[in-house]
Design an enzyme around this catalytic site. Structure first.
Site, mmCIF file in Angstrom:
data_model
loop_
_atom_site.group_PDB
_atom_site.id
_atom_site.type_symbol
_atom_site.label_atom_id
_atom_site.label_comp_id
_atom_site.label_asym_id
_atom_site.label_seq_id
_atom_site.Cartn_x
_atom_site.Cartn_y
_atom_site.Cartn_z
ATOM 1 N N CYS A 1 0.814 -1.223 0.000
ATOM 2 C CA CYS A 1 0.000 0.000 0.000
ATOM 3 C C CYS A 1 0.852 1.279 0.000
ATOM 4 O O CYS A 1 0.628 2.187 -0.808
ATOM 5 C CB CYS A 1 -0.972 -0.003 1.182
ATOM 6 S SG CYS A 1 -0.205 0.053 2.818
ATOM 7 N N HIS B 1 -2.481 1.196 6.941
ATOM 8 C CA HIS B 1 -2.870 1.142 5.528
ATOM 9 C C HIS B 1 -3.045 2.557 4.988
ATOM 10 O O HIS B 1 -3.353 3.487 5.741
ATOM 11 C CB HIS B 1 -4.181 0.357 5.356
ATOM 12 C CG HIS B 1 -4.490 0.037 3.920
ATOM 13 N ND1 HIS B 1 -3.765 -0.876 3.184
ATOM 14 C CD2 HIS B 1 -5.438 0.542 3.072
ATOM 15 C CE1 HIS B 1 -4.261 -0.944 1.967
ATOM 16 N NE2 HIS B 1 -5.266 -0.086 1.859
ATOM 17 N N HIS C 1 -5.695 1.972 -4.309
ATOM 18 C CA HIS C 1 -4.820 1.416 -3.275
ATOM 19 C C HIS C 1 -4.443 -0.020 -3.607
ATOM 20 O O HIS C 1 -5.057 -0.663 -4.478
ATOM 21 C CB HIS C 1 -5.500 1.484 -1.893
ATOM 22 C CG HIS C 1 -6.614 0.488 -1.703
ATOM 23 N ND1 HIS C 1 -6.828 -0.184 -0.520
ATOM 24 C CD2 HIS C 1 -7.583 0.036 -2.551
ATOM 25 C CE1 HIS C 1 -7.877 -0.990 -0.641
ATOM 26 N NE2 HIS C 1 -8.355 -0.865 -1.849
#
Length: 368
Positions: free
Chosen positions: A282, A330, A342
Site C-alpha cells: 500500500c 494502511h 490502493h
C-alpha cells in the site's frame, strides 16, 4: 507299637493340614484336582472411548473476519519491516560517508605529522638550536630583524599546525564513535526486520491455509462477502453527508501526476515490501506515485501519517493520502468522487475502492 505308629501317622496328618492352612503360604495344586469353575475367563476388551465432537464449522462471515485480522496484523508487520529497511539503508549510507571522513582524517593526520617532522629535521640541521636561540646569537642587525619576522611567522605556523593536528584527531575520534553508534543501530534495525518478516510470513501463511481449505464456490462467496462489507462501510460513510462537506478542490499539478501514476498501476499484484514496478504494497504505491510527481515522501503509511502535513477531511482533495486503521497500517490515494486507488492486501491487486470502505484515521497532503 501299633499305638506309636498310629500316633505318628496322626501327627503327620495334622502337620500337613496345618501347613496347607497357614496364611501366606502358596502351594500349586495338581491340575487334575482343579475344578473347571476355578479357571479365570479372559477379560473382555475395553470399549473405545467416544471421539470428541468435532468443533462447529465456521461460517464464511466468521472466516472473513478472521482473515481480515490476519491480514491486518501482516500489514502492521509490513510497515515495521519497511521502516526498519529504510532506516537500515540510511544508516548504511551514513556509515559509508563516515568511513570516507575517517580515511580523509587519517590522511590529514599523516600529512600534518610529515610537516611536523620536516620542521624538526630543519631544526636539527640548524645545529639543534631552537630558532629563538639562533636569533639571539646573530650580530647582524638586518639579519636579526629578518629572522625575527620569520621566527614570528614560524611560531604561528607551528601553533596552527599543532592546533590543526589536535582538531583533526578530535574529528577522527568523533567520526569513529559515530560510525560505531550507527553500526549498532544498523544491527538493531536488521533484527527488527527479521522479526517483522517472520511475523508477516506467519500471518500470511495462516491466512492462506484457511483459504486453501475452502472450495472454489466458498472462495467466490468469500470474495463477495468482502465486497459486501466494503460496500456497507462505504454506504454508511457517504450517508453521513461527508462528500457534501468536502470542498470541491481540484488536485494540484503534482497531485494530478501522482494520481496518473497510481491509477496506471491498477491490476498489478500486492506484494508486501514491494515498491514497483511490477508489484506494490500500500505505501509502496503511494510513495512511488508521489516520487513520480517529483515529491519524495516517507516510505511507510505510519511515517506518512506521522510526518506529512495533515488536513481536515472536509478539505480533502484528489492526490491526498487517506490513512486507515488506528495503527496507521494502511494508506490509499484519494482520486475524487469518494474513491481511492490502493493496494489492498496479499492475494489482491491494485484497484479502485470506496474511500470510506475502511476505518479512516485521517488525511495527509504531501504537497502542502
Amino acid at each position: 507299637m501299633n499305638r506309636r505308629r498310629c500316633a505318628a501317622a496322626a501327627i503327620t496328618v495334622v502337620c500337613a493340614v496345618t501347613l496347607l492352612a497357614a496364611p501366606g503360604q502358596a502351594f500349586a495344586a495338581p491340575s487334575s484336582l482343579l475344578a473347571p469353575a476355578s479357571i479365570a475367563a479372559p477379560a473382555a476388551p475395553a470399549a473405545p472411548e467416544p471421539a470428541p465432537p468435532a468443533p462447529p464449522k465456521k461460517t464464511l462471515e466468521e472466516i472473513r473476519v478472521e482473515l481480515d485480522g490476519l491480514y491486518a496484523r501482516a500489514a502492521s508487520a509490513t510497515d515495521a519491516y519497511n521502516l526498519a529497511e529504510e532506516q537500515a539503508k540510511k544508516q548504511s549510507a551514513e556509515i559509508v560517508e563516515l568511513a570516507r571522513e575517517i580515511v580523509k582524517g587519517q590522511d590529514r593526520i599523516a600529512d600534518l605529522k610529515d610537516r611536523a617532522g620536516a620542521a624538526a629535521r630543519a631544526q636539527y640541521r640548524g645545529g639543534g638550536l631552537p630558532p629563538e636561540a639562533q636569533l639571539m646569537l646573530t650580530d647582524d642587525p638586518q639579519l636579526f630583524l629578518d629572522s625575527a619576522g620569520r621566527f614570528q611567522q614560524g611560531q604561528k605556523a607551528t601553533k596552527d599546525l599543532i592546533a590543526e593536528l589536535e582538531q583533526t584527531q578530535a574529528d577522527l575520534a568523533a567520526y569513529t564513535k559515530e560510525a560505531g553508534a550507527q553500526w549498532t543501530r544498523l544491527e538493531a534495525n536488521r533484527v527488527r526486520q527479521e522479526k517483522a518478516k517472520k511475523e508477516i510470513n506467519q500471518q500470511i501463511a495462516a491466512a492462506k491455509k484457511i483459504e486453501s481449505q475452502l472450495e472454489k464456490e466458498e472462495r467466490e462467496r468469500l470474495l463477495k462477502l468482502e465486497e459486501e462489507a466494503a460496500y456497507r462501510a462505504q454506504t454508511a460513510w457517504l450517508s453521513s453527508g461527508v462528500l457534501k462537506n468536502i470542498a470541491a478542490g481540484s488536485a494540484s499539478k503534482q497531485g494530478r501526476k501522482a494520481i496518473a501514476f497510481a491509477t496506471a498501476q491498477i491490476g498489478k499484484p500486492y506484494v508486501w515490501g514491494a515498491e514497483g514496478p511490477g508489484s506494490y504494497d500500500c505505501s509502496g504505491l503511494t510513495s512511488q506515485a508521489w516520487a513520480a510527481a517529483g515529491r519524495g515522501i516517507p516510505r511507510t503509511s505510519q511515517e506518512q501519517w506521522r510526518l506529512l502535513p495533515r488536513v481536515d477531511i472536509k478539505d480533502m482533495r484528489p492526490g491526498d493520502l487517506i490513512i486507515y486503521h488506528a495503527d496507521a497500517s494502511h494508506v490509499g490515494m484519494y482520486v475524487g468522487d469518494g474513491a481511492i486507488v490502493h493496494a489492498p492486501r496479499p492475494g489482491r491487486h491494485v484497484t479502485l475502492a470506496g474511500a470510506g470502505s475502511m476505518a479512516i484515521l485521517g488525511v495527509v497532503r504531501p504537497d502542502k
